[in-house]
Design a protein around this motif. Structure first.
Motif, mmCIF file in Angstrom:
data_model
loop_
_atom_site.group_PDB
_atom_site.id
_atom_site.type_symbol
_atom_site.label_atom_id
_atom_site.label_comp_id
_atom_site.label_asym_id
_atom_site.label_seq_id
_atom_site.Cartn_x
_atom_site.Cartn_y
_atom_site.Cartn_z
ATOM 1 N N ILE A 195 36.044 -21.336 115.736
ATOM 2 C CA ILE A 195 35.476 -22.526 115.659
ATOM 3 C C ILE A 195 36.364 -23.530 114.416
ATOM 4 O O ILE A 195 36.604 -24.759 114.612
ATOM 5 N N LEU A 196 36.590 -22.833 113.506
ATOM 6 C CA LEU A 196 37.090 -23.271 112.173
ATOM 7 C C LEU A 196 38.723 -23.788 112.635
ATOM 8 O O LEU A 196 39.243 -24.850 112.200
ATOM 9 N N LEU A 197 39.394 -22.828 113.322
ATOM 10 C CA LEU A 197 40.807 -23.125 113.915
ATOM 11 C C LEU A 197 40.606 -24.586 114.710
ATOM 12 O O LEU A 197 41.494 -25.627 114.354
ATOM 13 N N THR A 198 39.641 -24.530 115.794
ATOM 14 C CA THR A 198 39.572 -25.895 116.530
ATOM 15 C C THR A 198 39.109 -27.033 115.544
ATOM 16 O O THR A 198 39.796 -28.225 116.046
ATOM 17 N N ALA A 199 38.219 -26.816 114.666
ATOM 18 C CA ALA A 199 38.022 -28.093 113.972
ATOM 19 C C ALA A 199 39.106 -28.330 112.997
ATOM 20 O O ALA A 199 39.150 -29.888 113.060
ATOM 21 N N ALA A 200 39.858 -27.635 112.444
ATOM 22 C CA ALA A 200 41.223 -28.097 111.790
ATOM 23 C C ALA A 200 42.034 -28.824 112.625
ATOM 24 O O ALA A 200 42.730 -29.792 112.219
ATOM 25 N N TYR A 201 42.255 -28.277 114.015
ATOM 26 C CA TYR A 201 43.071 -28.983 114.887
ATOM 27 C C TYR A 201 42.602 -30.502 115.113
ATOM 28 O O TYR A 201 43.431 -31.268 115.077
ATOM 29 N N LEU A 202 41.409 -30.635 115.151
ATOM 30 C CA LEU A 202 40.815 -31.845 115.594
ATOM 31 C C LEU A 202 40.925 -32.868 114.333
ATOM 32 O O LEU A 202 41.243 -34.092 114.590
ATOM 33 N N VAL A 203 40.691 -32.322 113.146
ATOM 34 C CA VAL A 203 40.882 -33.147 112.010
ATOM 35 C C VAL A 203 42.292 -33.626 111.960
ATOM 36 O O VAL A 203 42.667 -34.562 111.465
#
Length: 135
Positions: free
Chosen positions: A116-124
């Protein structure tokens, strides 16, 4: 040196460790002893092994179901208890407790936090690149 032998007790005589004996065992109801009496003992043992500080509600529910005062309220087999403990250890929902939607989301987040955090970092990063590179 290994000794062999057996211990013979009188019918209906109460034997066991107080606090770990099922209520029916403590009352000397030998005819009603079955796997659920052992499950009660396992539930009390699990309860004593967890830390003294407040524990997870799911683990509390497993202990409570395993060591229910009424035999019918306990797990029917040791395998059912083992399955619930395994689900708890794997971060899954347990049969002993019904979760609300917020608890399900929290458990999902704890289980997949890294992704979840990896995906959020990618989106940011993706949004920042779109904003900064905009002509």
């Amino acid at each position: 040196n290994k000794t062999t032998g057996s211990v013979v007790t009188g019918h209906g005589r109460v034997m066991g460790t107080p606090g770990y004996m099922s209520p029916e065992q403590a009352r000397g109801e030998v005819e009603s002893l079955d796997a659920r009496s052992d499950i009660f003992s396992l539930g009390e043992l699990l309860r004593s092994l967890r830390s003294e500080k407040p524990s997870d509600r799911s683990l509390d529910a497993i202990c409570a179901k395993a060591s229910a005062q009424e035999r019918e309220g306990r797990y029917a087999t040791v395998q059912e208890l083992v399955s619930d403990v395994s689900r708890y250890l794997d971060g899954l929902a347990v049969e002993a407790r019904r979760e609300n939607i917020f608890e399900k989301v929290g458990r999902f987040y704890r289980r997949y936090r890294f992704f979840i955090l990896l995906t959020a970092a990618y989106l940011v990063m993706r949004i920042l690149l779109l904003v900064l590179i905009r002509p």
